[in-house]
Design a protein around this motif. Sequence first.
Motif, mmCIF file in Angstrom:
data_model
loop_
_atom_site.group_PDB
_atom_site.id
_atom_site.type_symbol
_atom_site.label_atom_id
_atom_site.label_comp_id
_atom_site.label_asym_id
_atom_site.label_seq_id
_atom_site.Cartn_x
_atom_site.Cartn_y
_atom_site.Cartn_z
ATOM 1 N N GLU A 176 0.769 -1.233 -0.567
ATOM 2 C CA GLU A 176 -0.276 -0.208 -0.475
ATOM 3 C C GLU A 176 1.055 1.351 0.085
ATOM 4 N N ALA A 177 1.735 0.970 0.925
ATOM 5 C CA ALA A 177 3.115 2.259 0.565
ATOM 6 C C ALA A 177 3.984 2.810 -1.156
ATOM 7 N N LEU A 178 3.330 1.619 -1.638
ATOM 8 C CA LEU A 178 4.088 1.183 -3.239
ATOM 9 C C LEU A 178 2.358 2.046 -4.347
ATOM 10 N N GLY A 179 1.204 1.757 -3.721
ATOM 11 C CA GLY A 179 0.369 2.679 -4.570
ATOM 12 C C GLY A 179 -0.695 1.376 -4.483
ATOM 13 N N ILE A 180 -0.021 -0.045 -3.968
ATOM 14 C CA ILE A 180 -1.032 -0.766 -4.856
ATOM 15 C C ILE A 180 -1.924 -1.612 -3.435
ATOM 16 N N SER A 181 -3.757 -1.316 -4.085
ATOM 17 C CA SER A 181 -4.106 -1.461 -3.272
ATOM 18 C C SER A 181 -4.528 -3.540 -3.036
ATOM 19 N N VAL A 182 -4.917 -3.446 -1.466
ATOM 20 C CA VAL A 182 -5.112 -4.834 -1.826
ATOM 21 C C VAL A 182 -5.945 -5.346 -1.093
ATOM 22 N N GLU A 183 -6.764 -6.229 -1.564
ATOM 23 C CA GLU A 183 -8.335 -6.219 -0.784
ATOM 24 C C GLU A 183 -8.142 -7.427 0.327
ATOM 25 N N PHE A 184 -7.791 -8.446 0.193
ATOM 26 C CA PHE A 184 -7.642 -8.931 1.498
ATOM 27 C C PHE A 184 -6.490 -10.112 1.405
ATOM 28 N N SER A 185 -5.839 -11.159 2.729
ATOM 29 C CA SER A 185 -5.049 -11.657 2.880
ATOM 30 C C SER A 185 -5.083 -12.612 3.220
ATOM 31 N N HIS A 186 -4.715 -14.033 2.985
ATOM 32 C CA HIS A 186 -5.116 -15.198 3.904
ATOM 33 C C HIS A 186 -4.402 -16.231 4.036
ATOM 34 N N HIS A 187 -4.215 -16.950 4.713
ATOM 35 C CA HIS A 187 -3.706 -18.754 4.712
ATOM 36 C C HIS A 187 -4.521 -19.530 3.585
ATOM 37 N N GLU A 188 -3.863 -19.700 2.626
ATOM 38 C CA GLU A 188 -4.125 -20.793 1.970
ATOM 39 C C GLU A 188 -4.520 -22.165 3.031
ATOM 40 N N THR A 189 -4.712 -22.926 1.302
ATOM 41 C CA THR A 189 -5.061 -24.754 2.019
ATOM 42 C C THR A 189 -3.807 -25.509 2.220
ATOM 43 N N GLY A 190 -2.435 -24.948 1.492
ATOM 44 C CA GLY A 190 -1.619 -25.495 2.533
ATOM 45 C C GLY A 190 -0.130 -25.048 3.262
ATOM 46 N N PRO A 191 0.344 -26.093 3.882
ATOM 47 C CA PRO A 191 1.175 -25.749 5.013
ATOM 48 C C PRO A 191 1.876 -24.490 4.382
ATOM 49 N N GLY A 192 1.749 -23.882 5.887
ATOM 50 C CA GLY A 192 2.642 -22.647 4.780
ATOM 51 C C GLY A 192 2.513 -21.470 3.346
ATOM 52 N N GLN A 193 1.222 -21.670 3.105
ATOM 53 C CA GLN A 193 0.391 -21.318 1.829
ATOM 54 C C GLN A 193 -0.591 -20.705 2.149
ATOM 55 N N ASN A 194 0.188 -19.157 1.598
ATOM 56 C CA ASN A 194 -0.408 -17.484 1.252
ATOM 57 C C ASN A 194 -1.092 -17.113 -0.364
ATOM 58 N N GLU A 195 -2.355 -16.282 0.199
ATOM 59 C CA GLU A 195 -2.745 -15.873 -0.526
ATOM 60 C C GLU A 195 -2.779 -14.437 -0.614
ATOM 61 N N ILE A 196 -2.706 -12.983 -1.541
ATOM 62 C CA ILE A 196 -2.693 -11.496 -1.454
ATOM 63 C C ILE A 196 -3.288 -11.703 -2.234
ATOM 64 N N ASP A 197 -4.563 -10.783 -1.928
ATOM 65 C CA ASP A 197 -5.225 -10.453 -4.020
ATOM 66 C C ASP A 197 -5.030 -9.100 -3.596
ATOM 67 N N LEU A 198 -5.240 -8.424 -4.510
ATOM 68 C CA LEU A 198 -5.183 -6.959 -5.488
ATOM 69 C C LEU A 198 -6.109 -6.987 -5.558
ATOM 70 N N ARG A 199 -6.578 -5.357 -4.967
ATOM 71 C CA ARG A 199 -7.106 -4.991 -5.863
ATOM 72 C C ARG A 199 -7.512 -4.468 -7.326
ATOM 73 N N TYR A 200 -8.644 -4.330 -8.443
ATOM 74 C CA TYR A 200 -8.647 -4.297 -9.607
ATOM 75 C C TYR A 200 -7.958 -3.186 -10.517
ATOM 76 N N ALA A 201 -7.520 -3.243 -10.972
ATOM 77 C CA ALA A 201 -6.922 -2.222 -11.684
ATOM 78 C C ALA A 201 -7.052 -2.456 -13.181
ATOM 79 N N ASP A 202 -6.327 -1.082 -14.162
ATOM 80 C CA ASP A 202 -6.627 -1.774 -15.938
ATOM 81 C C ASP A 202 -5.315 -2.605 -16.341
#
Length: 446
Positions: A176-202
């Motif tokens: 976000e400090a770089l101007g990239i908007s994040v929608e949400f983040s969470h732990h994914e299915t695998g051990p140590g697996q993560n997901e971060i979703d970026l907000r829509y842009a062109d």
Amino acid sequence: MDRQQEFVLRTIEERDVRFVRMWFTDVVGSLKSVALAPAEVEDAFEEGLGFDGSSIDGLSRISESDMLLQPDPSTFQILPWRGEVEPTSRMFCDILTPEGQPSSADPRQVLKRQLGEASDMGFTCYTHPEIEFYLLESSELDANGRPRPIDTGGYFDHVPDGVGQDFRRASVTTLEALGISVEFSHHETGPGQNEIDLRYADALQTADNIMTFRTVIKEMAMQKGIHATFMPKPFSEHPGSGMHTHFSLFEGDSNAFFEAGREYQLSDVARSFIAGILHHAPEMTAITNQYVNSYKRLWGGGEAPSHRSWGHNNRSALLRVPLYKPGKGQSARVEYRGIDSAANPYLAYACLLGAGLKGIREGYELEEPTEDDVWNLSTAERRASGHVPLPGSLHEALRVMEESEFMAEILGEQVFNSFISNKKAEWEEYRQVVTPYELNKNLSIL
């Protein structure tokens, strides 16, 4: 000099920026960088920065090695992890020929061409990626030759005192400090697996954001003494890392995919867009899944779609139409689930957008949606339902791509040939390797 360039030069002076990194990618999406002294930035805006393109995979031949980097002032950002002492900034660059023309070998230019096609048809393309990755204790393997995840968590798990939570918080703050908007983040299915979703842009901004995202994730991981990987399938028994991406086309302020009262609220434009992507999906699989390891994800289960199909809210389908929410017509979109986290986003988005636009231009007819769980169908049932399989290996994907006039047209001759050459070399190297599986399976009994 335009206002954006003036803003960059003023910010460099006011913030006492000491290094300006010029970012661009090679044909497979590896980030390249050269640091420019602040005093040279104005000249770079006006004349470009010369470099040897023949030393970058896919950019030019030895006999045509001189290339120019043209910084895009709209992408200027201070890099937060470099600190406030002697700050460092970055700008993405377009690659030009010595004559100042856009280079046909530039992956960013490949995407720009398709966005130009969309604009000529009256459309603006927006994208929203869901990026998965694994966090490991280190890049070294354990005694059994396996990666070591930082935790044993699963989907949406809250891991008390987990490194992953602190990591995600630091990463989102930095993005976000770089101007990239994040929608949400969470732990994914695998051990140590993560997901971060970026907000829509062109789509171009999204591709730039993905390249920045990968750098941020790697930097934040190193700061916490762990290792982040976008390898498509680091564990045979756990899900791979995808980069499901939502697409929508707008005509002015109106979502061209939405039509009230139609099935799934999908317009003819949306239906032809989906049909175009489905029709050309096998041809572009080498781009959306560009590594040998990518096919372990595609054909290894764990929510990775390996057959050509579409459905409404069906997560086993290659292309999914998310659930429609009443009164939310502007959010109508389609989600392509075949792309993995290691793809070159410029080329992948160019191919997906190009396929969708071709479907619209030529009026492709959309097949019936599937309500089946495609993963659990037998081979005969899939065949009877018309679910054509995607290529099963990088070798097969390259063969299909090599025969595709559509792909040659979208990528342009130089990128098309360079990409195939690079990936054929990877396949040749891979098929000569004797794997631990072969030794464990055969050495003692054969």
